[in-house]
Design a protein around this motif. Sequence first.
Motif, PDB file in Angstrom:
ATOM      1  N   CYS A 192       0.779  -1.152  -0.044  1.00  0.00           N
ATOM      2  CA  CYS A 192       0.213  -0.034   0.004  1.00  0.00           C
ATOM      3  C   CYS A 192       0.811   1.003  -0.177  1.00  0.00           C
ATOM      4  O   CYS A 192       0.239   2.358   0.107  1.00  0.00           O
ATOM      5  CB  CYS A 192      -1.050   0.040   1.187  1.00  0.00           C
ATOM      6  SG  CYS A 192      -0.213  -0.101   2.778  1.00  0.00           S
ATOM      7  N   GLY A 193       2.324   1.195  -0.309  1.00  0.00           N
ATOM      8  CA  GLY A 193       3.081   2.513  -0.223  1.00  0.00           C
ATOM      9  C   GLY A 193       3.290   2.599  -1.650  1.00  0.00           C
ATOM     10  O   GLY A 193       2.584   2.371  -2.553  1.00  0.00           O
ATOM     11  N   ALA A 194       4.706   3.247  -2.034  1.00  0.00           N
ATOM     12  CA  ALA A 194       4.968   3.591  -3.100  1.00  0.00           C
ATOM     13  C   ALA A 194       5.093   2.450  -4.237  1.00  0.00           C
ATOM     14  O   ALA A 194       4.632   2.570  -5.327  1.00  0.00           O
ATOM     15  CB  ALA A 194       6.312   4.433  -3.181  1.00  0.00           C
ATOM     16  N   LEU A 217       2.989  -1.239  -8.466  1.00  0.00           N
ATOM     17  CA  LEU A 217       2.182  -2.408  -8.928  1.00  0.00           C
ATOM     18  C   LEU A 217       0.926  -2.458  -9.299  1.00  0.00           C
ATOM     19  O   LEU A 217       0.500  -3.029 -10.253  1.00  0.00           O
ATOM     20  CB  LEU A 217       2.302  -3.318  -7.333  1.00  0.00           C
ATOM     21  CG  LEU A 217       1.635  -4.907  -7.439  1.00  0.00           C
ATOM     22  CD1 LEU A 217       2.422  -5.682  -8.655  1.00  0.00           C
ATOM     23  CD2 LEU A 217       1.578  -5.525  -6.294  1.00  0.00           C
ATOM     24  N   ASP A 218       0.017  -1.579  -8.670  1.00  0.00           N
ATOM     25  CA  ASP A 218      -1.340  -1.124  -9.164  1.00  0.00           C
ATOM     26  C   ASP A 218      -1.271  -0.519 -10.690  1.00  0.00           C
ATOM     27  O   ASP A 218      -2.289  -1.170 -11.586  1.00  0.00           O
ATOM     28  CB  ASP A 218      -1.975  -0.057  -8.574  1.00  0.00           C
ATOM     29  CG  ASP A 218      -2.372  -0.622  -7.009  1.00  0.00           C
ATOM     30  OD1 ASP A 218      -2.558  -1.979  -6.843  1.00  0.00           O
ATOM     31  OD2 ASP A 218      -2.588   0.137  -6.001  1.00  0.00           O
ATOM     32  N   TYR A 258      -5.994  -5.536 -15.044  1.00  0.00           N
ATOM     33  CA  TYR A 258      -6.484  -6.188 -13.752  1.00  0.00           C
ATOM     34  C   TYR A 258      -6.536  -5.110 -12.782  1.00  0.00           C
ATOM     35  O   TYR A 258      -5.801  -3.951 -12.589  1.00  0.00           O
ATOM     36  CB  TYR A 258      -5.481  -7.098 -13.281  1.00  0.00           C
ATOM     37  CG  TYR A 258      -5.784  -8.605 -13.673  1.00  0.00           C
ATOM     38  CD1 TYR A 258      -6.433  -9.401 -13.650  1.00  0.00           C
ATOM     39  CD2 TYR A 258      -4.540  -8.925 -14.478  1.00  0.00           C
ATOM     40  CE1 TYR A 258      -6.557 -10.516 -14.080  1.00  0.00           C
ATOM     41  CE2 TYR A 258      -4.487 -10.343 -15.183  1.00  0.00           C
ATOM     42  CZ  TYR A 258      -5.857 -10.938 -14.793  1.00  0.00           C
ATOM     43  OH  TYR A 258      -5.628 -12.365 -15.244  1.00  0.00           O
ATOM     44  N   THR A 259      -7.568  -5.135 -12.025  1.00  0.00           N
ATOM     45  CA  THR A 259      -7.643  -4.390 -10.708  1.00  0.00           C
ATOM     46  C   THR A 259      -7.101  -5.380  -9.429  1.00  0.00           C
ATOM     47  O   THR A 259      -7.011  -6.331  -9.644  1.00  0.00           O
ATOM     48  CB  THR A 259      -9.117  -3.746 -10.324  1.00  0.00           C
ATOM     49  OG1 THR A 259      -9.875  -4.948 -10.224  1.00  0.00           O
ATOM     50  CG2 THR A 259      -9.576  -2.977 -11.386  1.00  0.00           C
ATOM     51  N   ARG A 260      -6.631  -4.613  -8.320  1.00  0.00           N
ATOM     52  CA  ARG A 260      -6.235  -5.383  -7.189  1.00  0.00           C
ATOM     53  C   ARG A 260      -7.357  -6.526  -6.912  1.00  0.00           C
ATOM     54  O   ARG A 260      -6.741  -7.508  -6.218  1.00  0.00           O
ATOM     55  CB  ARG A 260      -6.075  -4.543  -5.983  1.00  0.00           C
ATOM     56  CG  ARG A 260      -4.939  -4.288  -5.388  1.00  0.00           C
ATOM     57  CD  ARG A 260      -4.881  -3.286  -4.550  1.00  0.00           C
ATOM     58  NE  ARG A 260      -3.557  -2.797  -4.595  1.00  0.00           N
ATOM     59  CZ  ARG A 260      -2.588  -2.943  -3.548  1.00  0.00           C
ATOM     60  NH1 ARG A 260      -3.117  -3.603  -2.487  1.00  0.00           N
ATOM     61  NH2 ARG A 260      -1.300  -2.645  -3.728  1.00  0.00           N
ATOM     62  N   ASP A 261      -8.645  -6.092  -7.137  1.00  0.00           N
ATOM     63  CA  ASP A 261      -9.577  -7.195  -6.514  1.00  0.00           C
ATOM     64  C   ASP A 261      -9.800  -8.284  -7.255  1.00  0.00           C
ATOM     65  O   ASP A 261     -10.151  -9.176  -6.656  1.00  0.00           O
ATOM     66  CB  ASP A 261     -11.073  -6.251  -6.622  1.00  0.00           C
ATOM     67  CG  ASP A 261     -11.164  -5.003  -5.906  1.00  0.00           C
ATOM     68  OD1 ASP A 261     -10.260  -4.698  -5.019  1.00  0.00           O
ATOM     69  OD2 ASP A 261     -12.038  -4.199  -6.155  1.00  0.00           O
ATOM     70  N   GLN A 262      -9.246  -8.551  -8.437  1.00  0.00           N
ATOM     71  CA  GLN A 262      -9.421  -9.474  -9.250  1.00  0.00           C
ATOM     72  C   GLN A 262      -7.995 -10.611  -8.999  1.00  0.00           C
ATOM     73  O   GLN A 262      -8.103 -11.455  -9.688  1.00  0.00           O
ATOM     74  CB  GLN A 262      -9.459  -9.106 -10.782  1.00  0.00           C
ATOM     75  CG  GLN A 262     -10.615  -8.386 -11.069  1.00  0.00           C
ATOM     76  CD  GLN A 262     -10.402  -7.645 -12.552  1.00  0.00           C
ATOM     77  OE1 GLN A 262      -9.411  -6.918 -12.889  1.00  0.00           O
ATOM     78  NE2 GLN A 262     -11.515  -8.220 -13.276  1.00  0.00           N
TER      79      GLN A 262
END
Length: 213
Positions: A62-64, A69-70, A78-82
Amino acid sequence: MSASNKSEELKKVTDEISVCVKCPFSKTRTNTVPGSGSAEAEVMFIGEAPGFHEDQKGIPFCGAAGKFLDEMLEGIGYTRDQVFIANTLKCRPPENRDPEESEKEACKPYLERQIEIIDPKLIVCLGRHSVATFLPGAGGISKLHGHAVKRPNGRVYLALYHPAAALHNGGLRSTLIEDFGKIPAILKKIVDTSRIDLTAEDTADKSTQQKLL
Ligand code: URA
């Protein structure tokens, strides 16, 4: 396993991690960082260990490095949720020190259970520690990066440089983005080929590992 069973089983692991005292990190952590994403993910991304931000929020990457990565995930649709994102360790080592072997061993069953429940088609190892965990003896990351390897356990692993290492290094950054872009083709190949039959010229352990791409 059905989707709802997978979610339930994953939650059990998460609950166990939240009260884990199997190693000294339990005394110094702010939050456990079990991993997040879809219980039905085709792809699992596995980094090294939570850092400062992850420890504060209980969320992996959840940092830089996570923002990078996002962006790369978005680049391949892709999104993170997938997907499912986790680390080899579920708690931040104090001062981000290297974990002892005993600390790694204590944590290992949690990730193994998560992998078994999710049963992803592809496990993406982010960085040399994750690569060393899943592809022991296969060679260093500078040789393995961008290669998908099928292991005797039937799982396919892709070695990538760690987003944090690539963040401020132009050369590594473009290599990582290029390697990341291979994920859809690797997934397609895994789905298309029930029997993977390719050579292993780039892997040290040729008898037990098969290179996919
Ligand atoms: N680096 C990792 O390996 N994992 C995280 O969750 C964050 C940074």
